[in-house]
Structures are given as structure tokens and as C-alpha cells.
Design a protein around this motif. Sequence first.
Motif, PDB file in Angstrom:
ATOM      1  N   LYS A 298     -31.154  26.868  89.968  1.00  0.00           N
ATOM      2  CA  LYS A 298     -29.657  26.401  89.538  1.00  0.00           C
ATOM      3  C   LYS A 298     -29.030  26.205  90.907  1.00  0.00           C
ATOM      4  O   LYS A 298     -28.401  25.439  91.089  1.00  0.00           O
ATOM      5  CB  LYS A 298     -28.987  27.649  88.692  1.00  0.00           C
ATOM      6  N   GLU A 299     -29.434  26.920  92.084  1.00  0.00           N
ATOM      7  CA  GLU A 299     -28.865  26.786  93.406  1.00  0.00           C
ATOM      8  C   GLU A 299     -29.231  25.510  94.099  1.00  0.00           C
ATOM      9  O   GLU A 299     -28.526  24.833  94.512  1.00  0.00           O
ATOM     10  CB  GLU A 299     -29.167  28.084  94.025  1.00  0.00           C
ATOM     11  N   LEU A 300     -30.654  25.042  93.698  1.00  0.00           N
ATOM     12  CA  LEU A 300     -31.000  23.895  94.362  1.00  0.00           C
ATOM     13  C   LEU A 300     -30.373  22.638  93.598  1.00  0.00           C
ATOM     14  O   LEU A 300     -30.202  21.775  94.414  1.00  0.00           O
ATOM     15  CB  LEU A 300     -32.616  23.822  93.997  1.00  0.00           C
ATOM     16  N   THR A 301     -30.261  22.809  92.384  1.00  0.00           N
ATOM     17  CA  THR A 301     -29.635  21.366  91.642  1.00  0.00           C
ATOM     18  C   THR A 301     -28.027  21.532  91.597  1.00  0.00           C
ATOM     19  O   THR A 301     -27.613  20.508  91.181  1.00  0.00           O
ATOM     20  CB  THR A 301     -30.416  21.473  90.322  1.00  0.00           C
ATOM     21  N   GLY A 302     -27.583  22.504  91.605  1.00  0.00           N
ATOM     22  CA  GLY A 302     -26.212  22.738  91.224  1.00  0.00           C
ATOM     23  C   GLY A 302     -25.764  22.776  89.722  1.00  0.00           C
ATOM     24  O   GLY A 302     -24.899  22.818  89.244  1.00  0.00           O
ATOM     25  N   GLU A 303     -26.775  22.985  88.898  1.00  0.00           N
ATOM     26  CA  GLU A 303     -26.640  23.058  87.520  1.00  0.00           C
ATOM     27  C   GLU A 303     -26.298  24.539  87.039  1.00  0.00           C
ATOM     28  O   GLU A 303     -26.726  25.448  87.791  1.00  0.00           O
ATOM     29  CB  GLU A 303     -28.009  22.720  86.813  1.00  0.00           C
ATOM     30  N   THR A 304     -25.522  24.762  85.970  1.00  0.00           N
ATOM     31  CA  THR A 304     -25.361  25.959  85.526  1.00  0.00           C
ATOM     32  C   THR A 304     -26.444  26.719  84.789  1.00  0.00           C
ATOM     33  O   THR A 304     -26.287  28.046  84.431  1.00  0.00           O
ATOM     34  CB  THR A 304     -24.117  26.021  84.874  1.00  0.00           C
ATOM     35  N   SER A 305     -27.008  25.762  84.150  1.00  0.00           N
ATOM     36  CA  SER A 305     -28.284  26.551  83.249  1.00  0.00           C
ATOM     37  C   SER A 305     -29.585  25.969  83.690  1.00  0.00           C
ATOM     38  O   SER A 305     -29.846  24.975  84.289  1.00  0.00           O
ATOM     39  CB  SER A 305     -28.217  25.938  81.918  1.00  0.00           C
ATOM     40  N   SER A 306     -30.523  27.044  83.586  1.00  0.00           N
ATOM     41  CA  SER A 306     -31.820  26.652  84.281  1.00  0.00           C
ATOM     42  C   SER A 306     -32.552  25.465  83.512  1.00  0.00           C
ATOM     43  O   SER A 306     -33.226  24.936  84.196  1.00  0.00           O
ATOM     44  CB  SER A 306     -32.773  28.132  83.833  1.00  0.00           C
ATOM     45  N   ARG A 307     -32.458  25.454  82.332  1.00  0.00           N
ATOM     46  CA  ARG A 307     -32.747  24.439  81.335  1.00  0.00           C
ATOM     47  C   ARG A 307     -32.321  22.919  82.182  1.00  0.00           C
ATOM     48  O   ARG A 307     -33.397  22.050  82.296  1.00  0.00           O
ATOM     49  CB  ARG A 307     -32.574  24.545  79.969  1.00  0.00           C
ATOM     50  N   GLU A 308     -31.179  22.811  82.300  1.00  0.00           N
ATOM     51  CA  GLU A 308     -30.626  21.499  82.806  1.00  0.00           C
ATOM     52  C   GLU A 308     -31.283  21.292  84.141  1.00  0.00           C
ATOM     53  O   GLU A 308     -31.480  20.245  84.547  1.00  0.00           O
ATOM     54  CB  GLU A 308     -29.043  21.802  82.819  1.00  0.00           C
ATOM     55  N   ALA A 309     -31.352  22.523  84.986  1.00  0.00           N
ATOM     56  CA  ALA A 309     -32.061  22.277  86.547  1.00  0.00           C
ATOM     57  C   ALA A 309     -33.474  21.623  86.366  1.00  0.00           C
ATOM     58  O   ALA A 309     -33.685  20.905  87.113  1.00  0.00           O
ATOM     59  CB  ALA A 309     -32.148  23.535  86.981  1.00  0.00           C
ATOM     60  N   TRP A 310     -34.220  22.417  85.334  1.00  0.00           N
ATOM     61  CA  TRP A 310     -35.571  21.779  85.329  1.00  0.00           C
ATOM     62  C   TRP A 310     -35.553  20.366  84.930  1.00  0.00           C
ATOM     63  O   TRP A 310     -36.474  19.653  85.156  1.00  0.00           O
ATOM     64  CB  TRP A 310     -36.303  22.858  84.531  1.00  0.00           C
TER      65      TRP A 310
END
Lengths: 350, 385
Positions: free
Chosen positions: B88-100
Motif C-alpha cells: 500500500k505504501e509503495l503504490t499509494g493504494e488503500t487496499s492491498s488488492r488494488e495495490a497488487w
Amino acid sequence: MTMEAAKSDAARDWPTLLKDNARRGGQGQYPARSPEGAVWQFRTGSSVRSAPILDHGILYVTSVNGALHAIDGVTGSSKWKFQAAGQVHSTPSISEDRILFGCDDGKVYAVNRHSGAKLWEITTGAEVWASPVARNGLVFFGSADLRIYAAEAGSGRTRWTQELGGKIYSTIYAAERQLYVGCGDGKVYGLDASSGKVLWSTPTGNGIDSSPALAGDLALIGSEDFWFYAMNTSTGEVRWKYETGLGIASSPAVSGDMTVFGSKDGFLYALETQTGRLRWKTVVGEVVTAPPVIGDGVVCIQAGGTFALESATGKVVWRAGLGGTSQSVPVLSGDTIYLASLSGEVYALR
Amino acid sequence: MDRRNFVKASCIGSASLLMGLDPISRAEVVPREAPAIELQGIPNYKPSPLGMPGSFPGRVIEVREPNAIASNRVSQPIVRRMLEQAMKELTGETSSREAWGKFIDPKDMVGIKINPSGAPACCSSPEIVREIINSVQALGVPPRNIVVYDRYSYEIDIASYQTLLPPGVRILGIQEAFARGGGYEPSVYCDANFFGEWETRSYMASVVAHEVTKIINVPTMKDHSASGVTGCLKNLAYGTFNNVARSHRAPYSFTNPLIGLMCTVEPLRSKSVLHIMDGMRQVWHGGPLTQVQQFIDQPGILLMATDPVALDTIELEAIEKKRSERGAPSLWHHDPNSITGDSNAFYHDASKNLFFRQPGHIAEAAKLGLGVADVKQIDHRLLSV
């Protein structure tokens, strides 16, 4: 030899990895004298990551390139070769005139031990690394497709299958009425041999590669959770457990009241079978994953090289640079020791 | 750059390589510069914007949790939280699924490049690999479309990945495989003659060249006797191409520039979209193969980036710091008196080494456009769970 093992018809049955609790492959209790040199050397052409077995003077060796080799134990010459369709990591076993082994093509093969001709094959859904075992006319093995298979030894016809909770690389111990096996889901299972019904399962803290030995009413097995377990064969209750420094893939060898196994922490451990009390531990290499073999007064292990230890004390009595693998087991046969290596060589030492 | 690239690379530090050695013998055996290295990728391969240095150049996420490992046992529940937080920190996304989902598509064939070479003392933790597989599967990638691979299956066996990874996921030792995905692609290679070797080519693994569509790189945190450290770049390069040990002949090493150059070869560069370094254990001397626990700390770190150069730079800093704290010479230290031919001495004495190490391979990779090596420009974010 335990009472349970003694019930087995020694001529016909092959109930566990390398036939017996001492992992001697059916050989007698030989002392494993320090060898002076190689009598012959045979090249399989690919890595050997299984244990050779010896019967009626013929050495049977599987190699990763899918071959089962029959090698004359005296001369080192090839008698025949059977080529399977996938890689082979399975240690062969013998059921009457049949050599049995599993393959990465998902099959277990039965090959005539005199001619090398295929007798039958059983197809599973994934690789078979475990060694097939045989008892009372049935062959039992586990597959990475999560299933335990029971088949008729004569025809290969499947009697039953039973799905467990993970991949199975552990070799079954087939007692008279029950089967015992470790599983990738971290559990040790006790199953009914006639139906495959799960009688009990006991969790450990990680997956299991190790194959069980049986001593009286104890099933003995290691886990990747670093612990070695003794479980009640009727209930799966943990009687005792012993902690090592890393995971245990090595299958135990048992003789008298001594249980010996290796750990990936590089030590070979000898425990009292009934209590789990440590008798000795000896560092033999950087990693130990193979089962030890117990001879007369000695314990032998392949762990990078080949080591012989005094069974009473754990003192290393000799070591050989040959047999450089942590995945095979020496065959102790009178005045000759047979070794297989990671690079594919098979040696007869005397 | 033409697909048939000829790279005349000068070897950084070549002067120090030669320091203190007999001038006649060194002239016979030691080239002053790396030889010309010919790179041959897949013709007309369309580079991916996700390829190295990827979506977040210069950004490195470090999550520390000392409780993630205790007495060599890695806690999978803690690893799960570390992985989620880092993604989440790497991508700025709030959900792990969205990040992956920024890296992996359900239709992808996903390769997970592990490092089992130090097993069992230090290898890519099965607990981390399991969590990565779970995350990839949660996106809809079926297990049959996930392959965990490295070069040598006997090293994979020692770590028991077969038993410990989920059913259906393929586990591949490239070097010995003769079934699907095994072996090497003869038309994709690096060609160089370093020391007069007979076989001058290193070929790309077929599974990378043709089979997988994305690679998640899972290196470990280790020093390396020839390259200084083995991190993202070395795990990819020397685990994807064969015949690589020839680049170092004691005490000399051409891991710089070969490691970086190999990482530029398509499709390896484009397919390598995410790097997750397993710092549960940190080998600060004796890598890559040591089993000596004296030189293996257990800090419980997870590092993540799309930029392998930035991540390896942080790793190099960390191992340098550890060596300094323990009184061991710097990885940059090129003292002929520290060189030994006795591997036992090397494994048990942190002042000894087998080669003149080449940590400069990381900065050299930055020059090739693979990422950011300047520490001041690296966005290094420290987290804890």
C-alpha cells in the motif's frame, strides 16, 4: 526391529521407506567398515536424488533424468535401463518381482526386476516423489495431487484413494491395519489400510517431508517446524517431541531403543525412542536431509560426503568425500558400500 | 539501442583490482577492462512501462518487525501484515488488492524468482513466497499460472519448497528440467570471453523468455563474495542466465558490469515488475552460500520496490553498516592480503574473501537506466507494523 515390523512378511512386503525401520533396504546388519577405495563407478548421466536399493546382487537406482538403472553389484555394468517420461526423485522399492517408483509425470511405475519391462502404471494428478510401499498384496503411496493411493500390487488396479489436506512427499509406513504418513499441510495422518479412512490427524507447525518410522505404539517423524515427534499410533497423541535448530526433512532410522535422524541444522541426532531423551548429537555437514542407515555398531549418513558414526557415542569413525549429496542413502552390504551422488555417479566402495 | 547490442564496458575499479599483484602474472591472467559483451534479446520485443525501473523509480519501502522472525522461524501472519503495508505504501493504494492489481493481471502467467542458494540457513522464506502466492491468487490468477523458479532444483529441494508451497503451483529448477519450461533459449544470450573460457555465451531461461508474463523477484539480503551483495539485480541476472560463474575467477570478478547488462536484456527487463527482498535474515559475511550462523542476523526486514537499483543500494548500505559495526572490512575494500583460496578460512573469518568484490555493479546498473543508485535521490520510507 519392532514388533510391528516383525509381523510383516519380510520376503513379500516392503512396508516403509527402504523396507525397514533401520533404512537398510532389506540388507543384513553389516558393520560398514572404512572403505579403502572404489571397486567400480557407474555414471547415470544425471543427478541422483534418491536412494539406491540392492536385491539379489543387482543395484536399482533412479536418476533425475527419468531413468531406472539396474546395475550389476559386482561389476558395475548395466543390466538394463527403464526410461520414464518425467523426472524421478522417488526411491525405488520392491514388491516380489516388481520394482516400484514414482515419477514427476504423475505416475507410479512397476517394472519387472529381471527384464526392465513395464508391468503397469498408475496415473495420479501430480508428481510422485514418495517411495511406493507394499504390504499384503497392496501398494500404497502419496502424490502431490493431495491423494493417498492404494492399488493391487499384481495389476496396478486402484482399490481406493483418499484426499488429505496438502501435497504428499512423505513415504507411507504401512502397518498391518493402518497407514501413517506426513503431509504438506503440516499434519501427520493415521489411515485405515483397507479403506483409506482417516482415523486421526495431528498437526505440527509446518509442512512435512520426513517419512515415519514405527516403534511399538509410536509413530516417529520430523517436521519442517524444527521439531521431531513421537505420536501414539492409535490416537495421534504426541507422546514427546524434540526441538532441533532448523527444519527436519530427514526420515528417522530406528534400531532397538535408538532413533536417529538428521536436521537441516547440520546435526545428526540420536534419541531414546521411548522418552525422546538425547543420547548424542554430532555435526556431520552443513545440512542433513537424507535418512541415516543403521548398521552393526554404526550409523551412516550422506551429508555432502559420507559419514560413519559409532552408534553408541555418535563419534565419527570414518568419512569419505564420495557420495556428495544430502539426498541419498548408502547401501551397506557386507564388505561393499554402494553410494550415489548428486552429480549422477554410483560407486561401489570396498 | 539496437537489439543486437555490443557493449564495451570498462570495469570500474580495475586499478584497484591489480593492486599489489605481480605485474607479470597479472598481465597473463587479468584483463584490465571487462571484455566486449554482446547482448541478444528477443527481436522486436515491445518494452513494458512496468519493466525496470518500473512504476516507482527511486522509491524503496522498508518494513521492520523484529518479531517477524524468532530463532529462525518466520511468522507468516506478521509477514502478511508487512507485505500488505509495504504494497500500500509503495503504490499509494488503500487496499492491498488494488495495490497488487497495479502489477499483476488475472491473465498473467506469474513467475516468482526465488533465491534458494543459501538454503537452509538463508533463502527466500517459504512464508513470504506463500503470502505472495496468496496475494496473486486473490487477484484471480489460478495456481497453474504461477511458477516458482530458480536455476538448481537440488537447492530448491533442500529448502523443501515443494512441500511448503500451495498445491498446483509449479516449482521449477531450470537447469535440470527437461519438461515444460525447462532449459534455455538459444537465441537470447550474453556473449563475452572473460578469462579464455570455452563457452562464452550465457543463455536466458526459456521460462523467462517465453512462458511467464510477469516476474516477482524475491531476493534475500546477503553479501556476495564476488559481487559485493546479491540483491535484486544479481538474483535476476545470475538466476535467469546460465553459465555465469565464469564471470569470476578468483580473485577477479566481472560481475560488474555483467549483472546490470543482463538485466537490460528483453524480455527480462520488461517482465520484472516488482522486487520484494526477504530481509528476515541478513547475511553480512560468507554469502551467498554460508551456513555459518555467526554471520547471519535476523532483523525481520521486508524491502519492496519496482526499482531494483534503489533497493540494492539500500541493501548495500545496510550490509556495509553491519560489517562496520562488527569490525569487518568494507565490501569496497580491495586488499590483496584479505584474499584467500581457502574457503574454510573465508567462511569463518569476516576479514577474508575469495574475490575482490564488485559492489559497483549497482551504480553501473543505474547508468544503464535500470534505476536510481544515488542515495540522496532515493525515497527510502521506513515503516513498522
